[in-house]
Design an enzyme around this catalytic site. Structure first.
Site, mmCIF file in Angstrom:
data_model
loop_
_atom_site.group_PDB
_atom_site.id
_atom_site.type_symbol
_atom_site.label_atom_id
_atom_site.label_comp_id
_atom_site.label_asym_id
_atom_site.label_seq_id
_atom_site.Cartn_x
_atom_site.Cartn_y
_atom_site.Cartn_z
ATOM 1 N N GLU A 178 17.565 14.528 -48.735
ATOM 2 C CA GLU A 178 18.555 13.882 -47.783
ATOM 3 C C GLU A 178 19.226 12.940 -48.367
ATOM 4 O O GLU A 178 19.674 11.564 -47.935
ATOM 5 C CB GLU A 178 17.851 13.275 -46.507
ATOM 6 C CG GLU A 178 17.188 14.266 -45.580
ATOM 7 C CD GLU A 178 16.600 13.767 -44.300
ATOM 8 O OE1 GLU A 178 16.699 12.657 -43.849
ATOM 9 O OE2 GLU A 178 16.160 14.613 -43.384
ATOM 10 N N GLU A 296 13.150 20.656 -43.295
ATOM 11 C CA GLU A 296 12.578 19.580 -42.175
ATOM 12 C C GLU A 296 13.072 19.964 -40.975
ATOM 13 O O GLU A 296 14.382 20.223 -40.852
ATOM 14 C CB GLU A 296 13.016 18.376 -42.545
ATOM 15 C CG GLU A 296 12.068 17.733 -43.820
ATOM 16 C CD GLU A 296 12.348 16.328 -43.850
ATOM 17 O OE1 GLU A 296 12.689 15.167 -42.871
ATOM 18 O OE2 GLU A 296 12.522 15.713 -44.868
HETATM 19 O O1 AHR Z 1 10.025 13.617 -41.570
HETATM 20 C C1 AHR Z 1 10.547 12.082 -41.304
HETATM 21 C C2 AHR Z 1 11.859 12.114 -42.166
HETATM 22 O O2 AHR Z 1 12.967 12.739 -41.715
HETATM 23 C C3 AHR Z 1 11.655 12.247 -43.728
HETATM 24 O O3 AHR Z 1 11.186 11.316 -44.520
HETATM 25 C C4 AHR Z 1 13.245 12.174 -43.965
HETATM 26 O O4 AHR Z 1 13.529 13.265 -45.030
HETATM 27 C C5 AHR Z 1 13.925 12.764 -42.620
HETATM 28 O O5 AHR Z 1 15.056 11.829 -42.447
#
Ligand code: AHR
Length: 497
Positions: A178, A296
């Site tokens: 990210e 994610e």
């Molecule tokens: O999964 C929780 C968080 O969400 C992770 O650390 C990040 O990559 C995202 O913003």
């Protein structure tokens, strides 16, 4: 026009119309050094459930049911301040460090080799993410060498000294997490990241040309750089990109069930936009479109920093509507099987997770069940489904179909699976399912995830509010079926040819 005898809701499936091969990797997972995901979740040496390595056997047993083919690690935001060298070697000598991402202290007692042990015990592939926040390319390339090297070098000798003679053969490596978000340690502009990506990727692949690299393309959807970022990355580094990563989390902060369920449309928009963008850029470069990794995804809002000051290790308690939302996301990965070749539910244990532990045991949260059913039954080919019928009204996407559908085929096992989410809180959905191309099949089995109401949760006090029930069906071989989907349910129908 309804065919005579057909019900209002209709699903059409032509088993010869493939959308693409399904990658098993869409059932991937993610574990981060965050709250009690690692420490107190998968790793708890003092627990009565711990094995000789300190890994919780009850957690591994639950994870095996999810059949995750790969697990991303160690972050997440955490990785952008992580030094992998802190987490190898004798535990007593490992330094405790401040983790700025989650405002915590990490003892580093769990690191690379513990994670590999954990993956091997689960028969799953490790997917490592290197620090492209405050880390550098030397550190990243050294990690690849430590893990995968076979020559007689200092780093390979170090791994051997740590008890691992054979290389770990880590195939998947992400470069940064990210990096498009200002919440990230070492946020990078599109230009900064694409330059860094290229240089990291070069040296990592020079150490081990067999590895697959994942570039961080989009997580900050409203941030305005998704298009430019993807374009620069592909223009500058496409030959070193095996997957383009996108992330999203969805939720119901306004407690509006219809608007929440309508987020299927947002997911469709994001996938369609990413596919279009990658296709256009690939066409321009004369290359095959680069696959997407949604590395994610999940429901996350109750403990999200945007909504609360008390993020509580992201220990979200899920309810039945969240389980429907998880199934909706899995349906979208199946429908986009041609482009989505990896997806990682974030996360696996305690932090926004299907498995929730206490020192005494664990609870399978509501979202565990759709994931388990899909992962265990999903076929190898995604089918082009068409469906129509009743709608519900939402303020964000207008009228949306009550059912959300996907279908898969497994030719080797002669099995067709149809996955249906019924988003009505109150109504069963009578539905006609028609198979095209002269196909006849027998409906054999139904798996139904459901509970008493959309707010039902599984807790230690009440662990079985939401679960999965299985029913044998055994019809004649036919081409049209009537099936009634229960209100607020996820149903997987298994047909045999
Ligand atoms: O999964 C929780 C968080 O969400 C992770 O650390 C990040 O990559 C995202 O913003």
């Amino acid at each position: 026009m309804l065919e005579s005898g057909a019900l209002l809701n209709q699903i059409f499936i032509d088993p010869t119309r493939s959308v693409g091969d399904i990658s098993r990797d869409i059932f991937g997972g993610f574990t981060e050094h965050l709250g009690r995901c690692i420490y107190g979740g998968i790793y708890e040496p003092t627990s009565p459930f711990a094995d000789e390595k300190g890994l919780r056997t009850d957690v591994m047993q639950a994870l095996r049911r999810l059949q995750v083919p790969l697990i991303r690690y160690p972050g997440g935001n955490f990785v952008s301040g992580y030094r992998w060298m802190d987490g190898v070697g004798p535990k007593a000598e490992r330094p405790a460090r401040v983790d700025m991402a989650w405002n915590a202290i990490d003892t580093n007692h769990f690191g690379t080799n513990e994670f590999i042990d954990f993956c091997r015990k689960l028969n799953t592939e490790p997917y490592m993410v290197v620090n492209c926040g405050d880390g550098d390319m030397r550190e990243a390339r050294d990690w690849v060498e430590y893990c995968n090297g076979t020559q007689d070098t200092a780093l390979v000798r170090l791994r051997r000294q740590h008890g691992y003679e054979a290389p770990h053969q880590v195939k998947y490596w992400g470069i940064g997490n990210e990096v498009d978000g200002h919440w990230q340690i070492g946020y990078k502009t599109p230009d900064e990241y694409s330059r860094a990506y290229l240089e990291f990727a070069k040296v990592m692949k020079w150490i081990d040309p067999s590895i697959k690299l994942i570039a961080s393309a989009a997580s900050n959807w409203a941030g305005g750089t998704v298009v430019e970022r993807t374009q620069l990355l592909m223009e500058q580094a496409s030959k070193f990109i095996d997957y383009l990563s996108i992330h999203w989390y969805v939720g119901n902060p306004k407690n509006n069930f219809n608007d929440y369920m309508a987020l299927s449309e947002l997911i469709e928009e994001r996938l369609a936009a990413s596919e279009g963008l990658i296709r256009a850029l690939s066409l321009q470069q004369g290359i095959r479109p680069i696959p997407i990794a949604v590395d994610e995804w999940n429901v996350w809002y109750r403990t999200h920093p945007e909504n609360t000051n008390d993020i509580n290790g992201l220990e979200e308690t899920y309810n039945l509507e969240d389980a429907l939302m998880v199934a909706i996301q899995l349906n979208s990965f199946i429908r986009h099987a041609n482009s989505v070749k990896m997806a990682n539910i974030a996360q696996l244990v305690n932090a926004i997770a299907p498995i929730f532990t206490s020192p005494e045991g664990l609870v399978l949260q509501t979202i565990f069940y759709p994931f388990e059913v899909y992962s265990q039954t999903c076929g190898t080919t995604a089918l082009d489904v068409f469906w129509k019928g009743e709608t519900f009204n939402s303020s964000n996407y207008g009228d949306v179909r009550v059912l959300d559908v996907s279908a898969t085929l497994d030719e080797r096992r002669n099995r067709l699976m149809v996955y249906v989410v019924n988003r009505s809180q109150s109504d069963a959905m009578e539905t006609t399912i028609s198979l095209g191309s002269g196909c006849h099949a027998e409906l054999v089995q139904a798996y139904v995830v459901n509970g008493p109401n959309i707010k039902a949760e599984n807790t230690f006090a009440n662990p079985d509010q939401v679960g999965v029930s299985e029913a044998k069906c055994q019809t004649e071989k036919q081409s049209t079926f009537n099936y009634t989907f229960e209100p607020h349910s996820v149903t997987a129908l298994s047909f045999a040819f």
